[in-house]
Motif scaffolding. Structure first.
Motif, PDB file in Angstrom:
ATOM      1  N   ILE A   1       0.742  -0.811  -0.105  1.00 40.97           N
ATOM      2  CA  ILE A   1      -0.364   0.057   0.078  1.00 40.97           C
ATOM      3  C   ILE A   1       0.640   1.320   0.161  1.00 40.97           C
ATOM      4  CG2 ILE A   1      -0.219   0.088   2.346  1.00 40.97           C
ATOM      5  CD1 ILE A   1      -2.684   1.493  -0.393  1.00 40.97           C
ATOM      6  N   ILE A   2       2.503   1.310   0.767  1.00 42.58           N
ATOM      7  CA  ILE A   2       2.914   2.690   0.903  1.00 42.58           C
ATOM      8  C   ILE A   2       3.623   2.889  -0.741  1.00 42.58           C
ATOM      9  CG2 ILE A   2       5.257   3.578   1.758  1.00 42.58           C
ATOM     10  CD1 ILE A   2       2.656   3.499   3.968  1.00 42.58           C
ATOM     11  N   LYS A   3       3.754   1.983  -1.130  1.00 46.63           N
ATOM     12  CA  LYS A   3       4.427   2.019  -2.209  1.00 46.63           C
ATOM     13  C   LYS A   3       3.350   2.446  -3.371  1.00 46.63           C
ATOM     14  CE  LYS A   3       5.170  -2.264  -4.730  1.00 46.63           C
ATOM     15  NZ  LYS A   3       5.571  -3.319  -4.899  1.00 46.63           N
ATOM     16  N   GLU A   4       2.189   1.642  -3.403  1.00 45.84           N
ATOM     17  CA  GLU A   4       1.247   2.323  -4.414  1.00 45.84           C
ATOM     18  C   GLU A   4       0.900   3.378  -3.887  1.00 45.84           C
ATOM     19  OE1 GLU A   4       0.554   0.377  -6.802  1.00 45.84           O
ATOM     20  OE2 GLU A   4       1.743  -0.925  -6.485  1.00 45.84           O
ATOM     21  N   VAL A   5       0.449   4.045  -3.202  1.00 43.09           N
ATOM     22  CA  VAL A   5      -0.074   5.271  -2.882  1.00 43.09           C
ATOM     23  C   VAL A   5       1.325   6.376  -3.474  1.00 43.09           C
ATOM     24  CG1 VAL A   5       0.115   7.502  -0.694  1.00 43.09           C
ATOM     25  CG2 VAL A   5      -1.647   4.840  -0.980  1.00 43.09           C
ATOM     26  N   LEU A   6       2.938   6.077  -3.287  1.00 43.06           N
ATOM     27  CA  LEU A   6       3.548   7.174  -3.214  1.00 43.06           C
ATOM     28  C   LEU A   6       3.361   6.819  -5.617  1.00 43.06           C
ATOM     29  CD1 LEU A   6       6.678   5.939  -0.478  1.00 43.06           C
ATOM     30  CD2 LEU A   6       5.068   8.398  -0.934  1.00 43.06           C
ATOM     31  N   LYS A   7       3.254   5.760  -5.712  1.00 41.65           N
ATOM     32  CA  LYS A   7       3.008   5.442  -7.116  1.00 41.65           C
ATOM     33  C   LYS A   7       2.584   6.951  -7.996  1.00 41.65           C
ATOM     34  CE  LYS A   7       4.847   0.865  -8.231  1.00 41.65           C
ATOM     35  NZ  LYS A   7       4.174  -0.098  -8.865  1.00 41.65           N
ATOM     36  N   LYS A   8       1.649   7.340  -7.400  1.00 41.10           N
ATOM     37  CA  LYS A   8       0.791   8.496  -7.663  1.00 41.10           C
ATOM     38  C   LYS A   8       0.103   9.883  -7.184  1.00 41.10           C
ATOM     39  CE  LYS A   8      -2.569   4.685  -8.143  1.00 41.10           C
ATOM     40  NZ  LYS A   8      -3.921   3.852  -8.206  1.00 41.10           N
ATOM     41  N   PRO A   9       0.801  11.025  -7.885  1.00 43.88           N
ATOM     42  CA  PRO A   9       1.088  11.806  -7.225  1.00 43.88           C
ATOM     43  C   PRO A   9      -0.018  12.838  -6.967  1.00 43.88           C
ATOM     44  CG  PRO A   9       2.649  12.020  -9.610  1.00 43.88           C
ATOM     45  CD  PRO A   9       1.000  10.590  -8.908  1.00 43.88           C
ATOM     46  N   SER A  10      -1.294  12.200  -7.175  1.00 44.15           N
ATOM     47  CA  SER A  10      -2.279  13.029  -6.620  1.00 44.15           C
ATOM     48  C   SER A  10      -2.463  12.060  -4.614  1.00 44.15           C
ATOM     49  CB  SER A  10      -3.630  12.369  -7.030  1.00 44.15           C
ATOM     50  OG  SER A  10      -4.015  10.757  -7.701  1.00 44.15           O
ATOM     51  N   LEU A  11      -1.573  11.819  -4.428  1.00 39.76           N
ATOM     52  CA  LEU A  11      -2.367  10.465  -2.876  1.00 39.76           C
ATOM     53  C   LEU A  11      -1.192  11.074  -2.088  1.00 39.76           C
ATOM     54  CD1 LEU A  11      -3.167   7.209  -4.188  1.00 39.76           C
ATOM     55  CD2 LEU A  11      -4.830   8.817  -3.719  1.00 39.76           C
ATOM     56  N   HIS A  12       0.357  12.330  -2.646  1.00 45.94           N
ATOM     57  CA  HIS A  12       1.006  12.343  -1.359  1.00 45.94           C
ATOM     58  C   HIS A  12       1.119  13.693  -1.502  1.00 45.94           C
ATOM     59  CE1 HIS A  12       3.939  12.516  -5.092  1.00 45.94           C
ATOM     60  NE2 HIS A  12       3.572  11.189  -5.491  1.00 45.94           N
ATOM     61  N   SER A  13       1.954  14.031  -0.315  1.00 47.21           N
ATOM     62  CA  SER A  13       1.818  15.705   0.016  1.00 47.21           C
ATOM     63  C   SER A  13       3.348  15.633  -0.480  1.00 47.21           C
ATOM     64  CB  SER A  13       2.012  16.005   1.155  1.00 47.21           C
ATOM     65  OG  SER A  13       2.787  15.004   2.366  1.00 47.21           O
ATOM     66  N   ASP A  14       4.324  15.090  -0.946  1.00 50.08           N
ATOM     67  CA  ASP A  14       5.596  15.771  -0.793  1.00 50.08           C
ATOM     68  C   ASP A  14       6.205  14.263  -1.348  1.00 50.08           C
ATOM     69  OD1 ASP A  14       6.538  14.222   1.399  1.00 50.08           O
ATOM     70  OD2 ASP A  14       7.193  15.107   2.277  1.00 50.08           O
ATOM     71  N   ALA A  15       7.673  13.936  -2.035  1.00 51.42           N
ATOM     72  CA  ALA A  15       7.933  12.562  -2.565  1.00 51.42           C
ATOM     73  C   ALA A  15       8.157  11.592  -1.983  1.00 51.42           C
ATOM     74  CB  ALA A  15       9.322  12.912  -2.775  1.00 51.42           C
ATOM     75  N   VAL A  16       7.830  11.432  -0.243  1.00 51.86           N
ATOM     76  CA  VAL A  16       7.687  10.631   0.704  1.00 51.86           C
ATOM     77  C   VAL A  16       6.918  10.156   1.337  1.00 51.86           C
ATOM     78  CG1 VAL A  16      10.205   9.768  -0.222  1.00 51.86           C
ATOM     79  CG2 VAL A  16       9.517  11.618   1.760  1.00 51.86           C
TER      80      VAL A  16
END
Length: 200
Positions: free
Chosen positions: A160-175
């Protein structure tokens, strides 16, 4: 001989089906979410961290014990006192991200996480492990998390962490996820708990 082979196969299948089962959770006893900024909820309002959103989904108390910037060595030093203080029924362990970002030894990270798991299991506290990916372009899985899950026979949320970080719309910064990203993390953990028998 054929009969013996069938019995052996049945026992093996039974062992596999039980290998990652959890005991049903009691809504009178807290869950401890332990980790770094991903647990703390960096990048979103504190009320929208994954532990807070998971608490709403479960209708149970989920204590947020995340500290931004913490490495696994520091987490190992901190965990025991929290387990004794809160006496949780379940430890949600999402740690190691800062070890990865700072290019620390992943084997040392694994050893630290292993000791954390043992701390919980020695107190009869169930454990769910939540992995972080490598800090590179395609966010590959880190094998040490899978090895820990197999070694200690605990459920692993490995995607799940990986999948979220693959989508720019789901994260606030790179990590770090944003509030919507943390919602998906909470939902994935809820589903894992359900699949492993923790929810009645």
């Amino acid at each position: 001989m054929k009969k013996l082979l069938c019995i052996s196969l049945m026992l093996l299948l039974a062992a596999c089906s039980d290998s990652e089962r959890l005991s049903p959770l009691d809504n009178q006893q807290p869950i401890l979410a332990f980790g770094d900024s991903l647990t703390y909820g960096y990048g979103a309002p504190k009320a929208l961290s994954y532990p807070e959103q998971l608490s709403q989904l479960l209708n149970m108390e989920v204590i947020n014990a995340g500290i931004s910037g913490e490495k696994s060595k520091q987490g190992l030093q901190r965990l025991g006192a929290l387990l004794d203080k809160y006496q949780p029924q379940l430890l949600l362990l999402c740690h190691g991200g800062n070890d990865v970002l700072k290019k620390q030894s992943l084997d040392k990270m694994k050893a630290n996480l292993g000791q954390m798991i043992e701390m919980a299991q020695n107190r009869d506290i169930q454990v769910v492990l939540i992995s972080v990916p490598e800090a590179s372009l395609f966010l590959p899985n880190i094998k040490q998390y899978q090895e820990l899950a197999e070694q200690y026979n605990i459920p692993l949320e490995n995607n799940i962490i990986k999948e979220v970080l693959k989508k720019p719309s789901l994260h606030s910064d790179a990590v770090h996820p944003n509030a919507q990203g943390y919602r998906l993390v909470a939902e994935a953990i809820y589903e894992l708990l359900e699949d492993n028998g923790a929810l009645k």
